[in-house]
Scaffold this motif. Sequence first.
Motif, PDB file in Angstrom:
ATOM      1  N   GLY A 196       8.464   3.687   5.667  1.00 56.03           N
ATOM      2  CA  GLY A 196       9.220   4.755   6.326  1.00 56.03           C
ATOM      3  C   GLY A 196       9.141   6.055   5.559  1.00 56.03           C
ATOM      4  O   GLY A 196       9.067   7.145   6.159  1.00 56.03           O
ATOM      5  N   VAL A 197       9.142   5.985   4.229  1.00 51.58           N
ATOM      6  CA  VAL A 197       9.058   7.190   3.409  1.00 51.58           C
ATOM      7  C   VAL A 197       7.671   7.832   3.525  1.00 51.58           C
ATOM      8  O   VAL A 197       7.544   9.052   3.607  1.00 51.58           O
ATOM      9  CB  VAL A 197       9.380   6.864   1.935  1.00 51.58           C
ATOM     10  CG1 VAL A 197       8.988   8.020   1.026  1.00 51.58           C
ATOM     11  CG2 VAL A 197      10.867   6.555   1.778  1.00 51.58           C
ATOM     12  N   VAL A 198       6.606   7.019   3.543  1.00 51.76           N
ATOM     13  CA  VAL A 198       5.252   7.560   3.684  1.00 51.76           C
ATOM     14  C   VAL A 198       5.105   8.282   5.023  1.00 51.76           C
ATOM     15  O   VAL A 198       4.540   9.385   5.100  1.00 51.76           O
ATOM     16  CB  VAL A 198       4.196   6.438   3.559  1.00 51.76           C
ATOM     17  CG1 VAL A 198       2.814   6.962   3.941  1.00 51.76           C
ATOM     18  CG2 VAL A 198       4.177   5.893   2.146  1.00 51.76           C
ATOM     19  N   VAL A 199       5.632   7.695   6.088  1.00 56.07           N
ATOM     20  CA  VAL A 199       5.564   8.326   7.408  1.00 56.07           C
ATOM     21  C   VAL A 199       6.374   9.617   7.417  1.00 56.07           C
ATOM     22  O   VAL A 199       5.950  10.645   7.962  1.00 56.07           O
ATOM     23  CB  VAL A 199       6.077   7.351   8.492  1.00 56.07           C
ATOM     24  CG1 VAL A 199       6.137   8.050   9.854  1.00 56.07           C
ATOM     25  CG2 VAL A 199       5.168   6.122   8.583  1.00 56.07           C
ATOM     26  N   ASN A 244      10.749  14.998  -4.204  1.00 54.99           N
ATOM     27  CA  ASN A 244      10.686  14.025  -5.296  1.00 54.99           C
ATOM     28  C   ASN A 244      11.699  12.906  -5.069  1.00 54.99           C
ATOM     29  O   ASN A 244      11.389  11.726  -5.297  1.00 54.99           O
ATOM     30  CB  ASN A 244      10.960  14.715  -6.628  1.00 54.99           C
ATOM     31  CG  ASN A 244      10.891  13.752  -7.798  1.00 54.99           C
ATOM     32  OD1 ASN A 244       9.846  13.211  -8.120  1.00 54.99           O
ATOM     33  ND2 ASN A 244      12.043  13.513  -8.435  1.00 54.99           N
ATOM     34  N   ASP A 245      12.902  13.255  -4.611  1.00 61.23           N
ATOM     35  CA  ASP A 245      13.915  12.239  -4.305  1.00 61.23           C
ATOM     36  C   ASP A 245      13.445  11.313  -3.193  1.00 61.23           C
ATOM     37  O   ASP A 245      13.672  10.100  -3.233  1.00 61.23           O
ATOM     38  CB  ASP A 245      15.228  12.908  -3.907  1.00 61.23           C
ATOM     39  CG  ASP A 245      15.814  13.764  -5.024  1.00 61.23           C
ATOM     40  OD1 ASP A 245      15.627  13.403  -6.200  1.00 61.23           O
ATOM     41  OD2 ASP A 245      16.436  14.798  -4.715  1.00 61.23           O
ATOM     42  N   GLN A 275       0.821  -1.210   0.000  1.00 57.24           N
ATOM     43  CA  GLN A 275       0.000   0.000   0.000  1.00 57.24           C
ATOM     44  C   GLN A 275       0.854   1.259   0.000  1.00 57.24           C
ATOM     45  O   GLN A 275       0.528   2.250  -0.648  1.00 57.24           O
ATOM     46  CB  GLN A 275      -0.933   0.011   1.212  1.00 57.24           C
ATOM     47  CG  GLN A 275      -2.161  -0.856   1.055  1.00 57.24           C
ATOM     48  CD  GLN A 275      -1.925  -2.290   1.495  1.00 57.24           C
ATOM     49  OE1 GLN A 275      -0.786  -2.755   1.520  1.00 57.24           O
ATOM     50  NE2 GLN A 275      -2.981  -2.996   1.825  1.00 57.24           N
ATOM     51  N   ALA A 276       1.962   1.226   0.739  1.00 63.88           N
ATOM     52  CA  ALA A 276       2.841   2.401   0.802  1.00 63.88           C
ATOM     53  C   ALA A 276       3.393   2.750  -0.571  1.00 63.88           C
ATOM     54  O   ALA A 276       3.410   3.919  -0.975  1.00 63.88           O
ATOM     55  CB  ALA A 276       3.982   2.134   1.785  1.00 63.88           C
ATOM     56  N   GLU A 277       3.820   1.745  -1.304  1.00 67.06           N
ATOM     57  CA  GLU A 277       4.349   1.986  -2.646  1.00 67.06           C
ATOM     58  C   GLU A 277       3.272   2.551  -3.567  1.00 67.06           C
ATOM     59  O   GLU A 277       3.530   3.468  -4.356  1.00 67.06           O
ATOM     60  CB  GLU A 277       4.903   0.685  -3.219  1.00 67.06           C
ATOM     61  CG  GLU A 277       5.539   0.843  -4.595  1.00 67.06           C
ATOM     62  CD  GLU A 277       6.115  -0.453  -5.124  1.00 67.06           C
ATOM     63  OE1 GLU A 277       6.351  -0.533  -6.352  1.00 67.06           O
ATOM     64  OE2 GLU A 277       6.313  -1.387  -4.322  1.00 67.06           O
ATOM     65  N   ASN A 278       2.043   2.035  -3.453  1.00 67.28           N
ATOM     66  CA  ASN A 278       0.950   2.540  -4.288  1.00 67.28           C
ATOM     67  C   ASN A 278       0.614   3.986  -3.964  1.00 67.28           C
ATOM     68  O   ASN A 278       0.335   4.786  -4.866  1.00 67.28           O
ATOM     69  CB  ASN A 278      -0.290   1.660  -4.111  1.00 67.28           C
ATOM     70  CG  ASN A 278      -0.109   0.265  -4.687  1.00 67.28           C
ATOM     71  OD1 ASN A 278       0.696   0.067  -5.592  1.00 67.28           O
ATOM     72  ND2 ASN A 278      -0.855  -0.699  -4.166  1.00 67.28           N
ATOM     73  N   VAL A 279       0.620   4.333  -2.678  1.00 66.40           N
ATOM     74  CA  VAL A 279       0.336   5.712  -2.271  1.00 66.40           C
ATOM     75  C   VAL A 279       1.387   6.661  -2.833  1.00 66.40           C
ATOM     76  O   VAL A 279       1.066   7.751  -3.335  1.00 66.40           O
ATOM     77  CB  VAL A 279       0.279   5.815  -0.729  1.00 66.40           C
ATOM     78  CG1 VAL A 279       0.284   7.278  -0.284  1.00 66.40           C
ATOM     79  CG2 VAL A 279      -0.967   5.119  -0.199  1.00 66.40           C
ATOM     80  N   LEU A 280       2.640   6.274  -2.767  1.00 64.96           N
ATOM     81  CA  LEU A 280       3.719   7.119  -3.277  1.00 64.96           C
ATOM     82  C   LEU A 280       3.621   7.286  -4.793  1.00 64.96           C
ATOM     83  O   LEU A 280       3.845   8.385  -5.323  1.00 64.96           O
ATOM     84  CB  LEU A 280       5.071   6.511  -2.892  1.00 64.96           C
ATOM     85  CG  LEU A 280       5.391   6.490  -1.391  1.00 64.96           C
ATOM     86  CD1 LEU A 280       6.674   5.709  -1.126  1.00 64.96           C
ATOM     87  CD2 LEU A 280       5.515   7.902  -0.830  1.00 64.96           C
ATOM     88  N   ILE A 288       9.578   4.339  -3.641  1.00 60.88           N
ATOM     89  CA  ILE A 288       9.093   3.537  -4.764  1.00 60.88           C
ATOM     90  C   ILE A 288      10.149   2.523  -5.210  1.00 60.88           C
ATOM     91  O   ILE A 288       9.838   1.369  -5.527  1.00 60.88           O
ATOM     92  CB  ILE A 288       8.700   4.450  -5.944  1.00 60.88           C
ATOM     93  CG1 ILE A 288       7.513   5.339  -5.557  1.00 60.88           C
ATOM     94  CG2 ILE A 288       8.368   3.630  -7.180  1.00 60.88           C
ATOM     95  CD1 ILE A 288       7.158   6.374  -6.606  1.00 60.88           C
ATOM     96  N   LYS A 289      11.390   2.929  -5.200  1.00 56.21           N
ATOM     97  CA  LYS A 289      12.475   2.068  -5.681  1.00 56.21           C
ATOM     98  C   LYS A 289      12.818   0.963  -4.693  1.00 56.21           C
ATOM     99  O   LYS A 289      13.090  -0.179  -5.086  1.00 56.21           O
ATOM    100  CB  LYS A 289      13.717   2.919  -5.962  1.00 56.21           C
ATOM    101  CG  LYS A 289      14.869   2.145  -6.571  1.00 56.21           C
ATOM    102  CD  LYS A 289      16.030   3.066  -6.921  1.00 56.21           C
ATOM    103  CE  LYS A 289      17.188   2.301  -7.556  1.00 56.21           C
ATOM    104  NZ  LYS A 289      18.321   3.202  -7.898  1.00 56.21           N
ATOM    105  N   TYR A 290      12.789   1.287  -3.393  1.00 56.03           N
ATOM    106  CA  TYR A 290      13.174   0.315  -2.360  1.00 56.03           C
ATOM    107  C   TYR A 290      11.945  -0.043  -1.524  1.00 56.03           C
ATOM    108  O   TYR A 290      11.471   0.780  -0.731  1.00 56.03           O
ATOM    109  CB  TYR A 290      14.282   0.868  -1.474  1.00 56.03           C
ATOM    110  CG  TYR A 290      15.529   1.250  -2.233  1.00 56.03           C
ATOM    111  CD1 TYR A 290      16.438   0.269  -2.646  1.00 56.03           C
ATOM    112  CD2 TYR A 290      15.798   2.577  -2.552  1.00 56.03           C
ATOM    113  CE1 TYR A 290      17.586   0.617  -3.339  1.00 56.03           C
ATOM    114  CE2 TYR A 290      16.940   2.934  -3.243  1.00 56.03           C
ATOM    115  CZ  TYR A 290      17.833   1.943  -3.642  1.00 56.03           C
ATOM    116  OH  TYR A 290      18.967   2.293  -4.339  1.00 56.03           O
TER     117      TYR A 290
END
Length: 457
Positions: A311-314, A296-297, A243-248, A303-305
């Motif tokens: 952790g990125v979404v939070v 963006n980075d 889900q986190a990857e999809n949100v990003l 998305i890549k990892y």
Amino acid sequence: MLGSVLKRGTLSKSLHDPIVPQLSHLQSKLYSSKNTKATLAKAKKDAKSKSKSKVSDSSSSVASEDFESAGADDFEAARARRLVEDENDRSLDVGPNGRPLFTSTVSLSQLTRKDTCSYMKFSEKGLKEVSPEGLPMGMVTEFKESMRPALLVRESFLDLRDNFRRIVDPPMWSSHTKAPKARKQILLDGPVSCGKSIALAMLVHWARDEGWLVLYAPRGREWTHGGFFYKNPETGLWDTPVQAENVLKDFLKYNESRLQQLPCQIFDPIPLGEGAGVGWMKGVESMALPEGSTLNDLVQMGIKYSHAAVGVVVRLRKELSLVKDVPVLIAIDQYNNWFTFSEYEEPVTVRSCRPIHARELAMVNAFRSMMHDDMMVGAFSHSTAVGKLRRDLPDVPVEARVNFPRYSLDEAAAVCHYYLRQRLVRREAFSDEAWKKVYYLSNGNGAEMRWLVPLMR
């Protein structure tokens, strides 16, 4: 009785024409899988009944279904042809009391109170560009049934838009005008099919036209259902990397160019978790974020990892609170799914499991609260009903809750004249008395009105 008929009709349509593809639930304790006894029993019963059915009954049933579907297709095709022929006939674009049925205003920002109870035309291409995350089910159904991408301009939407406009640009509101207090956090509540999700999608459309940075989640339920999940021993919360990857990815679709211009404010390492189907990284607990990185980075890293996605979404939630160069809006549909139990379960004993509450999910825990100074809108969705929630919800200010109304009598008049224009009802059967009966019978429920209008006789 009307409610049950409508429910059956809605279910049959959604099964044949799903907007969101269902996730495949793998049979693993780390994946969401719900096979109830009732479902299994029904499957066995269906299989048994099919094996006992006669060949003649099957062939006649198939022939009947083919005939009905062919008739429906022919009717819709003929209606579509007539609508194309009607397009240049402006005498048909007449609403109640001789008013114009369509507004000449070309943008949501320019709409005024004079445009209420009229329809605004959109282009399907433009809607997909401004809302690449997807459109709410009610809007998609309205476009499909009416065969035109147009929406009713409602006073309740203008109130919602002007509320956030006053926050960003206070001088635009005259000091001599009595205006309600602007709210930075709003929770749209109200009866089923009153237009909450459509109003939220229109607000997102307006905000993006104005140049705002908007995180829009049109399907908040997906944050709590389906996919891979596990308990993070460091945080004690449950991570959902799929889900986190999809949100990003959804956040990046419209906002990529804007995110490239916004620098990160927090440069602490991103904590890593378990990747979807790839396990933990050996000997690595965090990932450094280089100095000078942009938002963006940050999003591209998640998305890549897969290990860094949650952790990125939070982290993104914290970064959005620090953005000052551009207005930021967080818009969550199906928000009510974040105040009840998720689809996930934690094994307690060999024979029992504990349901996991949505607040225990790391992503929901980061975004659910409205106890802050950021602009945020949540909308309850009765299409994903989770039961009646209490008035004083945790993490939501009491004054944030707004009751969104169903159609008023004036709005219903415009809606019925619009359906007449779109040939959902025969002109000789249409009358003021007939459409008022439809309005009072449906109690202003938009979906029921659209279903009842063709039944005018």
